[in-house]
Design a protein around this motif. Sequence first.
Motif, PDB file in Angstrom:
ATOM      1  N   CYS A  61       0.841  -1.213   0.000  1.00 39.28           N
ATOM      2  CA  CYS A  61       0.000   0.000   0.000  1.00 39.28           C
ATOM      3  C   CYS A  61       0.868   1.253   0.000  1.00 39.28           C
ATOM      4  O   CYS A  61       1.564   1.513  -0.961  1.00 39.28           O
ATOM      5  N   VAL A  95      -4.233  12.689   2.901  1.00 35.86           N
ATOM      6  CA  VAL A  95      -4.283  12.489   1.462  1.00 35.86           C
ATOM      7  C   VAL A  95      -2.937  11.985   0.948  1.00 35.86           C
ATOM      8  O   VAL A  95      -1.891  12.425   1.403  1.00 35.86           O
ATOM      9  N   VAL A  96      -2.985  11.068   0.014  1.00 36.30           N
ATOM     10  CA  VAL A  96      -1.755  10.584  -0.592  1.00 36.30           C
ATOM     11  C   VAL A  96      -1.264  11.649  -1.567  1.00 36.30           C
ATOM     12  O   VAL A  96      -1.942  11.951  -2.531  1.00 36.30           O
ATOM     13  N   VAL A 130       0.426   9.055  -5.888  1.00 38.49           N
ATOM     14  CA  VAL A 130      -0.015   7.682  -5.754  1.00 38.49           C
ATOM     15  C   VAL A 130       1.172   6.751  -5.564  1.00 38.49           C
ATOM     16  O   VAL A 130       2.243   6.935  -6.113  1.00 38.49           O
ATOM     17  N   GLU A 171      -9.636   2.628   9.550  1.00 35.64           N
ATOM     18  CA  GLU A 171     -10.282   3.578   8.656  1.00 35.64           C
ATOM     19  C   GLU A 171     -11.314   4.405   9.432  1.00 35.64           C
ATOM     20  O   GLU A 171     -11.433   5.618   9.226  1.00 35.64           O
ATOM     21  N   THR A 188     -11.298   2.636   0.773  1.00 36.68           N
ATOM     22  CA  THR A 188     -10.567   3.858   1.118  1.00 36.68           C
ATOM     23  C   THR A 188      -9.069   3.636   1.255  1.00 36.68           C
ATOM     24  O   THR A 188      -8.268   4.344   0.661  1.00 36.68           O
ATOM     25  N   VAL A 190      -7.059   1.050   0.359  1.00 35.88           N
ATOM     26  CA  VAL A 190      -6.322   0.442  -0.749  1.00 35.88           C
ATOM     27  C   VAL A 190      -6.585   1.157  -2.090  1.00 35.88           C
ATOM     28  O   VAL A 190      -5.979   0.829  -3.094  1.00 35.88           O
ATOM     29  N   LEU A 191      -7.490   2.141  -2.089  1.00 33.46           N
ATOM     30  CA  LEU A 191      -7.817   3.004  -3.225  1.00 33.46           C
ATOM     31  C   LEU A 191      -8.677   2.343  -4.301  1.00 33.46           C
ATOM     32  O   LEU A 191      -9.485   2.987  -4.955  1.00 33.46           O
ATOM     33  N   ARG A 217     -10.658  -1.578  -5.358  1.00 37.47           N
ATOM     34  CA  ARG A 217     -10.887  -3.020  -5.208  1.00 37.47           C
ATOM     35  C   ARG A 217     -11.629  -3.506  -6.443  1.00 37.47           C
ATOM     36  O   ARG A 217     -12.534  -2.839  -6.935  1.00 37.47           O
ATOM     37  N   GLU A 218     -11.241  -4.678  -6.938  1.00 33.37           N
ATOM     38  CA  GLU A 218     -11.899  -5.255  -8.106  1.00 33.37           C
ATOM     39  C   GLU A 218     -12.725  -6.454  -7.687  1.00 33.37           C
ATOM     40  O   GLU A 218     -12.311  -7.230  -6.837  1.00 33.37           O
ATOM     41  N   ASP A 271     -11.961   4.626  -4.625  1.00 31.85           N
ATOM     42  CA  ASP A 271     -12.241   5.570  -3.555  1.00 31.85           C
ATOM     43  C   ASP A 271     -11.220   6.697  -3.634  1.00 31.85           C
ATOM     44  O   ASP A 271     -10.016   6.476  -3.491  1.00 31.85           O
ATOM     45  N   LEU A 311      -7.049  10.482  -2.306  1.00 32.43           N
ATOM     46  CA  LEU A 311      -6.325  10.999  -3.477  1.00 32.43           C
ATOM     47  C   LEU A 311      -6.288  12.515  -3.452  1.00 32.43           C
ATOM     48  O   LEU A 311      -7.157  13.171  -2.898  1.00 32.43           O
ATOM     49  N   ASP A 316      -3.565  11.829  -9.547  1.00 32.37           N
ATOM     50  CA  ASP A 316      -3.424  10.624  -8.740  1.00 32.37           C
ATOM     51  C   ASP A 316      -4.324   9.513  -9.281  1.00 32.37           C
ATOM     52  O   ASP A 316      -3.956   8.346  -9.317  1.00 32.37           O
ATOM     53  N   PHE A 317      -5.517   9.937  -9.701  1.00 34.10           N
ATOM     54  CA  PHE A 317      -6.508   8.982 -10.195  1.00 34.10           C
ATOM     55  C   PHE A 317      -6.013   8.367 -11.507  1.00 34.10           C
ATOM     56  O   PHE A 317      -6.088   7.155 -11.707  1.00 34.10           O
ATOM     57  N   GLU A 363      -2.930   8.107 -12.400  1.00 28.50           N
ATOM     58  CA  GLU A 363      -1.790   7.249 -12.043  1.00 28.50           C
ATOM     59  C   GLU A 363      -2.233   5.842 -11.653  1.00 28.50           C
ATOM     60  O   GLU A 363      -1.503   4.878 -11.806  1.00 28.50           O
ATOM     61  N   LEU A 364      -3.427   5.759 -11.091  1.00 27.93           N
ATOM     62  CA  LEU A 364      -3.963   4.456 -10.687  1.00 27.93           C
ATOM     63  C   LEU A 364      -4.342   3.602 -11.901  1.00 27.93           C
ATOM     64  O   LEU A 364      -4.696   2.452 -11.758  1.00 27.93           O
ATOM     65  N   TYR A 396      -9.289   1.337 -16.677  1.00 27.49           N
ATOM     66  CA  TYR A 396     -10.411   0.740 -15.960  1.00 27.49           C
ATOM     67  C   TYR A 396     -11.741   1.290 -16.466  1.00 27.49           C
ATOM     68  O   TYR A 396     -12.664   0.556 -16.758  1.00 27.49           O
ATOM     69  N   TRP A 421     -16.310   9.594  -3.515  1.00 28.87           N
ATOM     70  CA  TRP A 421     -15.678  10.914  -3.371  1.00 28.87           C
ATOM     71  C   TRP A 421     -15.223  11.416  -4.744  1.00 28.87           C
ATOM     72  O   TRP A 421     -14.115  11.940  -4.900  1.00 28.87           O
TER      73      TRP A 421
END
Lengths: 335, 161
Positions: A12, A44-45, A48, A166, B62, B64-65, B67-68, B79, B83, B88-89, B91-92, B97, B108
Amino acid sequence: MGVLILGIETSCDETAAAVVTDGQRVMSNVVASQAELHRCFGGVVPEVASRRHIETLNPVIATALAEAGLGFDDLNAIAVTQGPGLLGSLLVGLMAAKSLSFALKIPLIAVNHIEAHIYANFLLGEEISFPFVAMVVSGGHTDIVYARSHSEMRLVGQTLDDAAGEAFDKVARFLGLGYPGGPVIESLARKGNPEAIPLPRAFLEEGSLDTSFSGLKTAVVNHINRSRQKGEEVDLSDVAASFQAAVVEILVTKALAAVETYGAKALLLAGGVAANGHLRDVMLTRMRMQDVKVVIPPPALCTDNAAMVAAAGYYRYLRGDFAPLEINAAAGLSL
Amino acid sequence: MYSLELRSDSPEATRTIADKLGRLLEAGDVIALYGDLGTGKTCFAQGVARGLGVPGNVTSPTFVLLREYAGRLPLYHFDAYRLNGPEDFTELGSEEYLSGPGVSIIEWAERVAGALPDDRLEVELLRLDREENTRLIRFSGTGERSRTIVEGLRRVLCSGN
């Protein structure tokens, strides 16, 4: 010299590497954490994780070896987290581990992140006998595991919505307390009355070892909203104390139920929330009454680290449980 | 009318509404979820997952950002709470997806507004002042496909199925 295993963890946010001898002696334990940065950004990260892992992993591995006073040639195996976690992040650690395993001609060992958290308890020099129950509580997990032996571990309970950590983070942020939520709430709670605000404890159906923290989080939000509407002043330390008491009561109740169900001799606590002092105290007191031994790692081994990965890897090493180089990262890996 | 408003008086009622929506979804559909803490975003996602035939439990992504899940179609549950913005999004791997063979739900979503597709179903969960267990759920389509979904949902809910 013993069996020297390099552990790598990138599931993570944290980029971590560590060298552990014989699954017990920590030679080095390096974690490049974003916790400080997180604090500035309110949880906030900033970037990423996977990109950061790529930049950070090689220096972290080099530091882990240097601090252990070892070179690559001294290693007997590489242990790495295969999952669960964020796919892109897991891949960074796994690719590095595969490359090292291939180049050094030493075994690759794939470790489950939850299993690794449990093995943090084996780094303490404590005698741990089977069967035991482990509770892994962190920002991403609230898992109860029943272990009959090193190779027989089974997930017997998990959260149905939010993880315990969380809930701490989200409530802390909602109350404007900052990040990470666990330590802020814990310190504020010391000044508050844990019985000031009645909050719900979701125990779910009879016999269930699952947990739910979403309703508790919403109840805190409702309480604050209600007070604001009435123009009442909110005592945040009372809110923090009441919230923490509810979380701890849920966790301890479930742990006791698990220990009783499986006739366990020991309860192993792990994960970031295991660093919470109130949880530690209540768990120790209640388990002592049941004559169950409680093992809890120091805070640095509770949060994500690679020493726990190397420790878990050691027991797989002893069984000859090695992974082929074709192995893939598994975001949803189960125990 | 490209929007629809419903009331839910419990988490289970929210799941039931989302379940009906889940049954209407096709590959490539994107749901942007909005709502304050504790308004039932993950709960809504659980309902959509049920409607997509996802077995097992859907939990908050939240930490792990992403989940599939595997259902009738794959479900990508994002989530954006942790971010920092659209970059950032991206980058994921969000673009892959979102245009992939599954359905995407983004909690969010306002945090990654710039990286959302033009055609998306927006779902807003609002807490009502005097009734703390009631949620107003507002659906709106921002493009052709998402408007079709809103219309489909209206038909399903009005026919009582």
